[in-house]
Design a protein around this motif. Structure first.
Motif, PDB file in Angstrom:
ATOM      1  N   VAL A   1       0.848  -1.189   0.000  1.00  0.00           N
ATOM      2  CA  VAL A   1       0.000   0.000   0.000  1.00  0.00           C
ATOM      3  C   VAL A   1       0.883   1.238   0.000  1.00  0.00           C
ATOM      4  N   GLN A   2       0.608   2.169  -0.923  1.00  0.00           N
ATOM      5  CA  GLN A   2       1.315   3.448  -0.939  1.00  0.00           C
ATOM      6  C   GLN A   2       0.336   4.555  -0.557  1.00  0.00           C
ATOM      7  N   PRO A   3       0.669   5.355   0.432  1.00  0.00           N
ATOM      8  CA  PRO A   3      -0.260   6.389   0.900  1.00  0.00           C
ATOM      9  C   PRO A   3      -0.265   7.615  -0.004  1.00  0.00           C
ATOM     10  N   LEU A   4      -1.280   8.431   0.183  1.00  0.00           N
ATOM     11  CA  LEU A   4      -1.323   9.754  -0.417  1.00  0.00           C
ATOM     12  C   LEU A   4      -0.500  10.715   0.437  1.00  0.00           C
ATOM     13  N   ARG A   5      -0.090  11.795  -0.179  1.00  0.00           N
ATOM     14  CA  ARG A   5       0.551  12.885   0.537  1.00  0.00           C
ATOM     15  C   ARG A   5      -0.262  14.158   0.275  1.00  0.00           C
TER      16      ARG A   5
END
Length: 258
Positions: free
Chosen positions: A96-100
């Motif tokens: 999972v890659q988060p938003l910034r």
């Protein structure tokens, strides 16, 4: 658990989770999270989200195996105290890659916050928000009049995004959802599905008369003037699931639920 990965236990402060933790503590060996190689999280989806955020705050992100002691548990495995070592050994992983979210407030303050589920803009008063939307620096919607708007990851597409009538995204889709919240103008605009390499910029058109807050998961910044949202490719989190959990199948079935 000789030869097994060193495990840390993260527990939601609910009676069910605390009781389950006591049972697990009697049956398995646990170490502090600083010494662990994996984390077992007991709680619901909200607690799992909290645990993932704690991984973002650490220098070393650990895989998390969640067991459901909450309500929905969409992202959790079924709780069982039996054969935990075997379950962890067979577990499949999802990256999972988060938003910034990079926000600038009306007074010029700059704030950057990660979001695993979504970044949402919400009106602060009874008056609707007026928001300009740009994609990769190009204005695509000069004026959205609405209660708000959000950007969701595939993991977050079944949360607030779904309740706002947004699309459900498969976990491996490399997409993000851009979804209006109670749009008044343009009335027929239902949002967009965008490649996850996209940078979405929101500009609040009347931030004084029609103030807007920006929320990255559960962290709020009030009186924002501009917000940039994009995937943080420098950060990666790992969720672990039982092979029979079939999260992708559950997400697919949600698209046909009534």
């Amino acid at each position: 658990m000789s030869g097994e990965p060193r495990l840390a236990l993260a527990v939601s402060p609910t009676p069910a989770a605390l009781a389950a933790a006591e049972e697990l503590k009697r049956r398995y060996e646990w170490v502090p999270i600083a010494q662990a190689e994996m984390v077992v999280a007991l709680g619901g989806d909200g607690f799992l989200l909290q645990s993932l955020h704690q991984m973002l705050d650490r220098r070393r992100s650990l895989p998390i195996f969640g067991m459901n002691l909450g309500t929905v548990g969409f992202l959790m495995n079924e709780f069982s105290a039996d054969l935990l070592e075997d379950r962890l050994g067979r577990a499949k992983t999802v990256k999972v890659q988060p938003l910034r979210m990079d926000a600038v407030t009306v007074d010029g303050t700059k704030i950057s916050i990660p979001a695993i589920n979504e970044v949402s803009l919400l009106r602060e008063t009874r008056q609707t928000a007026w928001i300009e939307i740009s994609i990769d620096g190009r204005v695509v919607l000069p004026e959205l009049v609405a209660d708000g708007v959000l950007v969701a990851t595939p993991v977050g597409s079944t949360a607030y995004n779904l309740s706002a009538q947004g699309p459900i995204l498969p976990l491996d889709s490399s997409l993000i959802a851009l979804t209006p919240i109670s749009a008044f103008r343009p009335r027929r605009w239902r949002g967009a599905i965008l490649p996850d390499r996209t940078r979405v910029t929101f500009r609040v058109l009347d931030p004084v008369k029609r103030p807007v807050s920006a929320v990255a998961d559960q962290r709020e910044v009030r009186d924002v003037a501009q917000i940039d949202v994009s995937i943080d490719r420098t950060t990666q989190l790992t969720l672990m699931f039982d092979p029979e959990h079939a999260l992708d199948d559950r997400i697919a079935r949600e698209q046909f639920a009534f």
